[in-house]
Design an enzyme around this catalytic site. Structure first.
Site, PDB file in Angstrom:
ATOM      1  N   GLU A  61       1.944  -5.028 -11.243  1.00  0.00           N
ATOM      2  CA  GLU A  61       1.408  -3.950 -10.389  1.00  0.00           C
ATOM      3  C   GLU A  61      -0.080  -4.170 -10.073  1.00  0.00           C
ATOM      4  O   GLU A  61      -0.869  -3.234  -9.972  1.00  0.00           O
ATOM      5  CB  GLU A  61       1.711  -2.561 -10.986  1.00  0.00           C
ATOM      6  CG  GLU A  61       3.224  -2.358 -11.100  1.00  0.00           C
ATOM      7  CD  GLU A  61       3.687  -0.945 -11.232  1.00  0.00           C
ATOM      8  OE1 GLU A  61       2.996  -0.030 -10.757  1.00  0.00           O
ATOM      9  OE2 GLU A  61       4.769  -0.747 -11.814  1.00  0.00           O
TER      10      GLU A  61
ATOM     11  N   LEU B 211       8.558  -6.200  -3.970  1.00  0.00           N
ATOM     12  CA  LEU B 211       7.484  -6.642  -3.075  1.00  0.00           C
ATOM     13  C   LEU B 211       7.206  -8.130  -3.308  1.00  0.00           C
ATOM     14  O   LEU B 211       7.118  -8.916  -2.366  1.00  0.00           O
ATOM     15  CB  LEU B 211       6.229  -5.794  -3.350  1.00  0.00           C
ATOM     16  CG  LEU B 211       4.942  -6.153  -2.621  1.00  0.00           C
ATOM     17  CD1 LEU B 211       5.074  -5.853  -1.121  1.00  0.00           C
ATOM     18  CD2 LEU B 211       3.750  -5.344  -3.186  1.00  0.00           C
TER      19      LEU B 211
ATOM     20  N   PRO C 115       8.185 -15.599  -4.190  1.00  0.00           N
ATOM     21  CA  PRO C 115       7.639 -16.839  -4.755  1.00  0.00           C
ATOM     22  C   PRO C 115       6.230 -17.142  -4.227  1.00  0.00           C
ATOM     23  O   PRO C 115       5.361 -17.587  -4.974  1.00  0.00           O
ATOM     24  CB  PRO C 115       8.648 -17.902  -4.302  1.00  0.00           C
ATOM     25  CG  PRO C 115       9.944 -17.146  -4.173  1.00  0.00           C
ATOM     26  CD  PRO C 115       9.564 -15.775  -3.701  1.00  0.00           C
TER      27      PRO C 115
HETATM   28  N1  CAA Z   1      -3.818   2.264  -1.021  1.00  0.00           N
HETATM   29  C1  CAA Z   1      -3.463   2.590   0.255  1.00  0.00           C
HETATM   30  N2  CAA Z   1      -3.555   1.725   1.280  1.00  0.00           N
HETATM   31  C2  CAA Z   1      -4.004   0.490   1.005  1.00  0.00           C
HETATM   32  C3  CAA Z   1      -4.388   0.079  -0.292  1.00  0.00           C
HETATM   33  C4  CAA Z   1      -4.277   1.034  -1.322  1.00  0.00           C
HETATM   34  N3  CAA Z   1      -4.601   0.741  -2.579  1.00  0.00           N
HETATM   35  N4  CAA Z   1      -4.775  -1.213  -0.256  1.00  0.00           N
HETATM   36  C5  CAA Z   1      -4.668  -1.605   1.026  1.00  0.00           C
HETATM   37  N5  CAA Z   1      -4.200  -0.584   1.780  1.00  0.00           N
HETATM   38  C6  CAA Z   1      -3.957  -0.585   3.241  1.00  0.00           C
HETATM   39  C7  CAA Z   1      -5.262  -0.773   3.984  1.00  0.00           C
HETATM   40  O1  CAA Z   1      -5.923   0.463   4.189  1.00  0.00           O
HETATM   41  C8  CAA Z   1      -4.780  -1.405   5.269  1.00  0.00           C
HETATM   42  O2  CAA Z   1      -4.228  -0.433   6.113  1.00  0.00           O
HETATM   43  P1  CAA Z   1      -5.021   0.026   7.461  1.00  0.00           P
HETATM   44  O3  CAA Z   1      -5.238  -1.211   8.269  1.00  0.00           O
HETATM   45  O4  CAA Z   1      -4.113   1.025   8.097  1.00  0.00           O
HETATM   46  O5  CAA Z   1      -6.319   0.612   6.988  1.00  0.00           O
HETATM   47  C9  CAA Z   1      -3.616  -2.270   4.812  1.00  0.00           C
HETATM   48  O6  CAA Z   1      -3.150  -1.692   3.589  1.00  0.00           O
HETATM   49  C10 CAA Z   1      -3.996  -3.720   4.601  1.00  0.00           C
HETATM   50  O7  CAA Z   1      -5.004  -3.712   3.619  1.00  0.00           O
HETATM   51  P2  CAA Z   1      -5.916  -4.976   3.281  1.00  0.00           P
HETATM   52  O8  CAA Z   1      -6.437  -5.568   4.546  1.00  0.00           O
HETATM   53  O9  CAA Z   1      -6.895  -4.562   2.238  1.00  0.00           O
HETATM   54  O10 CAA Z   1      -4.831  -5.988   2.689  1.00  0.00           O
HETATM   55  P3  CAA Z   1      -5.026  -7.335   1.898  1.00  0.00           P
HETATM   56  O11 CAA Z   1      -4.052  -8.316   2.412  1.00  0.00           O
HETATM   57  O12 CAA Z   1      -6.478  -7.711   1.884  1.00  0.00           O
HETATM   58  O13 CAA Z   1      -4.505  -6.974   0.417  1.00  0.00           O
HETATM   59  C11 CAA Z   1      -4.663  -6.295  -1.864  1.00  0.00           C
HETATM   60  C12 CAA Z   1      -5.016  -6.045  -0.392  1.00  0.00           C
HETATM   61  C13 CAA Z   1      -5.438  -5.206  -2.581  1.00  0.00           C
HETATM   62  C14 CAA Z   1      -5.099  -7.647  -2.379  1.00  0.00           C
HETATM   63  C15 CAA Z   1      -3.143  -6.132  -2.032  1.00  0.00           C
HETATM   64  O14 CAA Z   1      -2.440  -7.231  -1.501  1.00  0.00           O
HETATM   65  C16 CAA Z   1      -2.720  -5.928  -3.477  1.00  0.00           C
HETATM   66  O15 CAA Z   1      -2.826  -4.829  -4.024  1.00  0.00           O
HETATM   67  N6  CAA Z   1      -2.217  -7.003  -4.122  1.00  0.00           N
HETATM   68  C17 CAA Z   1      -1.575  -6.890  -5.437  1.00  0.00           C
HETATM   69  C18 CAA Z   1      -0.098  -6.713  -5.239  1.00  0.00           C
HETATM   70  C19 CAA Z   1       0.546  -6.028  -6.379  1.00  0.00           C
HETATM   71  O16 CAA Z   1       0.029  -5.099  -6.976  1.00  0.00           O
HETATM   72  N7  CAA Z   1       1.769  -6.459  -6.627  1.00  0.00           N
HETATM   73  C20 CAA Z   1       2.576  -5.858  -7.633  1.00  0.00           C
HETATM   74  C21 CAA Z   1       4.014  -6.015  -7.272  1.00  0.00           C
HETATM   75  S1  CAA Z   1       5.087  -4.809  -7.919  1.00  0.00           S
HETATM   76  C22 CAA Z   1       5.367  -5.288  -9.514  1.00  0.00           C
HETATM   77  O17 CAA Z   1       4.492  -5.617 -10.237  1.00  0.00           O
HETATM   78  C23 CAA Z   1       6.771  -5.376  -9.946  1.00  0.00           C
HETATM   79  C24 CAA Z   1       7.319  -4.399 -10.843  1.00  0.00           C
HETATM   80  O18 CAA Z   1       8.504  -4.197 -10.726  1.00  0.00           O
HETATM   81  C25 CAA Z   1       6.575  -3.716 -11.944  1.00  0.00           C
END
Ligand code: CAA
Length: 379
Positions: A363, A125, A128
């Site tokens: 995450e 996901l 950069p």
């Molecule tokens: N569960 C289910 N759906 C969710 C959700 C959740 N926790 N968070 C958001 N959504 C849904 C919303 O309901 C919305 O959908 P609908 O319009 O259908 O209702 C849609 O997603 C968009 O949501 P937002 O408007 O809230 O989105 P946002 O742009 O404001 O972002 C955020 C929300 C919480 C900041 C999100 O971007 C986020 O979690 N950011 C962190 C990213 C992350 O965890 N990255 C980790 C990468 S993986 C990793 O670490 C690598 C690895 O290999 C270990």
């Protein structure tokens, strides 16, 4: 309220503890030092059912529940957090995602070999420019007949350099923003997918985190996961479960650091007695044990909520937030209990300290967990 673990849950704790002690501990420090990916260990984990713990047996998994999965990650990470995250990504970010959103064909063909450990998975996901703001995807997937052509760069892909399958998010319709993101199942053997670099990291060094490039990579539409535009929602839903995995990893790190500190405090003598007899040390260990217990209850509770079909979004974020901060705090204090020896690579606590930090970042950072919790409680 019943806090008693089931027979299966007790069994997997015992199996994972024995495996971690016998197969992982002897090489943990050396693999950390040399950034060595544990191919043999991963193969053996597959044979034991550790790569698809909560996936039904018909799709190659062990058919256990999510609490069992959390316990397994905790036990692996108590000894080696690198092994913990390799297993966690495969289990909860890849297998669980395909099980929830995949077609029957995808489950038979792609999920089964991942859950049985025959193949390794990664989740992609981050970019950069898309870290906490995960929706800011720049990687594109453009339709071309029955195929999509993918171009872009992905960052911090845990398992990426070793993976056979990658669950990847890409922008199929930039005009739709967050609703223009689609998920794909990438076969890394196909042309156009390459590893740009493996990061040289502070911790979890035996687990590889790659920067990867897609250069006119062609993927058939049958490898789309879910519907077009559903990718962000799929990624977020998967991450809810993944965060329980990282909470479990953090819990294991905290437990490992605590045990090392406890053991040391009992044998290290200063001023004519074991240092555990000094209140400053004894109270520190008491605080460690208390915080770890609280982290364990939050983590198992989030897993149980997932198992019982409840909304566990806030519970997963609370568990990750608290367990990761507990891991960092405990590892810091474990070094303090060891004094100068804690600063040396001859003792394991400096590795726990370096490994703990990432649990507050990946995450979803602690700040993002607080954002998720605050949004959930405001509903
Ligand atoms: N569960 C289910 N759906 C969710 C959700 C959740 N926790 N968070 C958001 N959504 C849904 C919303 O309901 C919305 O959908 P609908 O319009 O259908 O209702 C849609 O997603 C968009 O949501 P937002 O408007 O809230 O989105 P946002 O742009 O404001 O972002 C955020 C929300 C919480 C900041 C999100 O971007 C986020 O979690 N950011 C962190 C990213 C992350 O965890 N990255 C980790 C990468 S993986 C990793 O670490 C690598 C690895 O290999 C270990």
């Amino acid at each position: 309220m019943d806090f008693q673990l089931t027979e299966d849950q007790e069994f997997i704790r015992k199996a994972a503890r024995e495996f971690a002690e016998k197969e992982c501990r002897p090489t943990a420090a050396e693999r950390d030092e040399h950034k060595t990916f544990p191919h043999e260990i991963v193969k053996k984990m597959g044979e034991l059912g550790f790569m698809g713990v909560a996936i039904p047996e018909q799709y190659g998994g062990a058919g256990l529940d999510y609490v069992s999965y959390a316990i397994m990650i905790e036990e692996l990470s108590r000894v080696d957090a690198s092994i913990g995250v390799i297993a966690s990504v495969n289990n909860s970010l890849v297998c669980a995602g395909i099980e929830k959103f995949g077609t029957e064909e995808q489950k038979q063909e792609i999920l089964a070999p991942l859950a049985s450990g025959a193949r390794l998975g990664a989740f992609s996901l981050s970019e950069p420019g898309a870290g906490s703001d995960a929706a800011a995807q720049k990687t594109t997937a453009v339709a071309d007949g029955d195929y999509f052509i993918i171009n872009g760069t992905k960052n911090w892909v845990t398992n990426g350099s070793e993976a056979d399958t990658i669950l990847l998010m890409a922008m199929t319709d930039p005009d739709k923003g967050v609703k223009g993101i689609t998920a794909f199942l990438i076969d890394t053997a196909d042309a156009g997918c390459s590893v740009l670099k493996v990061e040289d990291k502070l911790g979890i060094r035996s687990a590889h985190s790659a920067q990867m490039s897609y250069d006119n990579y062609r993927v058939h539409k049958s490898r789309m996961l879910g519907a077009p535009g559903q990718g962000f929602k799929i990624a977020m839903t998967i991450l809810n479960g993944g965060r329980i995995g990282i909470a479990s990893q953090a819990l294991g790190i905290a437990q490992g650091a605590y045990e090392a500190a406890l053991e040391y405090a009992k044998i290290r003598e200063q001023f004519g007695q074991a240092i555990i007899n000094f209140e400053a040390v004894g109270f520190t260990l008491a605080d460690m044990a208390t915080r770890i217990k609280a982290a364990r209850l939050l983590t198992y509770n989030a897993a149980w909520m997932k198992d019982s079909g409840q909304n566990y979004i806030a519970a997963a974020s609370m568990a990750k937030l608290f367990a990761s901060e507990t891991a960092m705090w405990t590892a810091t204090k474990a070094i303090q209990v060891h004094g100068s020896n804690g600063y040396s690579k001859e003792y394991p606590v400096e590795r726990y300290f370096r490994d703990a930090k990432i649990t507050e970042i990946y995450e979803g950072t602690s700040e993002i967990q607080r954002l998720v919790i605050s949004r959930e409680i405001a509903r």
